[in-house]
Motif scaffolding. Sequence first.
Motif, PDB file in Angstrom:
ATOM      1  N   LYS A 180       0.824  -1.213   0.000  1.00  0.00           N
ATOM      2  CA  LYS A 180       0.000   0.000   0.000  1.00  0.00           C
ATOM      3  C   LYS A 180       0.856   1.260   0.000  1.00  0.00           C
ATOM      4  O   LYS A 180       0.347   2.355  -0.238  1.00  0.00           O
ATOM      5  CB  LYS A 180      -0.930  -0.014   1.213  1.00  0.00           C
ATOM      6  N   LEU A 181       2.160   1.098   0.286  1.00  0.00           N
ATOM      7  CA  LEU A 181       3.108   2.218   0.323  1.00  0.00           C
ATOM      8  C   LEU A 181       2.712   3.259   1.366  1.00  0.00           C
ATOM      9  O   LEU A 181       3.031   4.439   1.240  1.00  0.00           O
ATOM     10  CB  LEU A 181       3.250   2.869  -1.059  1.00  0.00           C
ATOM     11  N   LYS A 182       2.020   2.805   2.400  1.00  0.00           N
ATOM     12  CA  LYS A 182       1.612   3.667   3.501  1.00  0.00           C
ATOM     13  C   LYS A 182       1.847   2.947   4.819  1.00  0.00           C
ATOM     14  O   LYS A 182       1.803   1.718   4.884  1.00  0.00           O
ATOM     15  CB  LYS A 182       0.129   4.045   3.390  1.00  0.00           C
ATOM     16  N   ILE A 183       2.069   3.730   5.868  1.00  0.00           N
ATOM     17  CA  ILE A 183       2.272   3.177   7.200  1.00  0.00           C
ATOM     18  C   ILE A 183       2.000   4.284   8.210  1.00  0.00           C
ATOM     19  O   ILE A 183       2.388   5.435   7.991  1.00  0.00           O
ATOM     20  CB  ILE A 183       3.719   2.622   7.351  1.00  0.00           C
ATOM     21  N   SER A 184       1.318   3.966   9.294  1.00  0.00           N
ATOM     22  CA  SER A 184       1.052   5.000  10.295  1.00  0.00           C
ATOM     23  C   SER A 184       2.331   5.352  11.046  1.00  0.00           C
ATOM     24  O   SER A 184       3.220   4.517  11.225  1.00  0.00           O
ATOM     25  CB  SER A 184      -0.010   4.528  11.290  1.00  0.00           C
ATOM     26  N   ARG A 185       2.399   6.593  11.470  1.00  0.00           N
ATOM     27  CA  ARG A 185       3.553   7.038  12.249  1.00  0.00           C
ATOM     28  C   ARG A 185       3.703   6.211  13.530  1.00  0.00           C
ATOM     29  O   ARG A 185       4.814   5.907  13.959  1.00  0.00           O
ATOM     30  CB  ARG A 185       3.406   8.518  12.587  1.00  0.00           C
TER      31      ARG A 185
END
Length: 210
Positions: A180-185
């Motif tokens: 997804k190329l996303k990750i939460s901080r």
Amino acid sequence: MKVVIFGSTGTVGKHLIEQSLEKGHEVLAFCRQAEKLEMFKNSNLKIQEGDVFNPEDVSAAVQDQDVVIVALGSGKSRKSVVRSQGTKNIITAMKNNGVNRLICQSTLGTYESNENLNFFWKYIMFGWYLKQIFLDHELQERYVQNSGLDWTIVRPGAFTDGEKTELYRHGFGANAKSLKLKISRADVADFVLKQVTDTNYLHKTPGLSY
């Protein structure tokens, strides 16, 4: 563990402080403005004001620490060199003070992990709009990998404001699909702090994404 966090007032840095304290670590937060961390009240937290470009400030922060975490940001400048030059000063300070464990937060897309990116991130964001910031990340990584220290470079995808889930992919290869190329901080901080006591990724560059 005694942990010093560089970039402590950043969006990832604050999660690193919070989660480090939850784990019972003794935390030294290095920052330029202590008032930005006034929300944290904990006897295990010390705040040191300083400039990462000042070798004396950096050396004082690194002294007697067990682990150094680098989560430096570029602020509002797209021409910032704070990541590379700040990390270079941190590495010198670590060597001078006999501190060996370094965990550095970089970005997914550097070097071989560039193959993980889609067209938008590869050519528009990192290839054009954030090109100088991207190149500074790569220089930062080069300094870390050539440091001779016990390093781990964490390469997260684009940050989100989601909760800590611990349900993320890590250590995937350059040919990994369906990222997804996303990750939460919060999850970035979770993974970084796992490296404090885990050596599975010693001298490695794990990617991080949902």
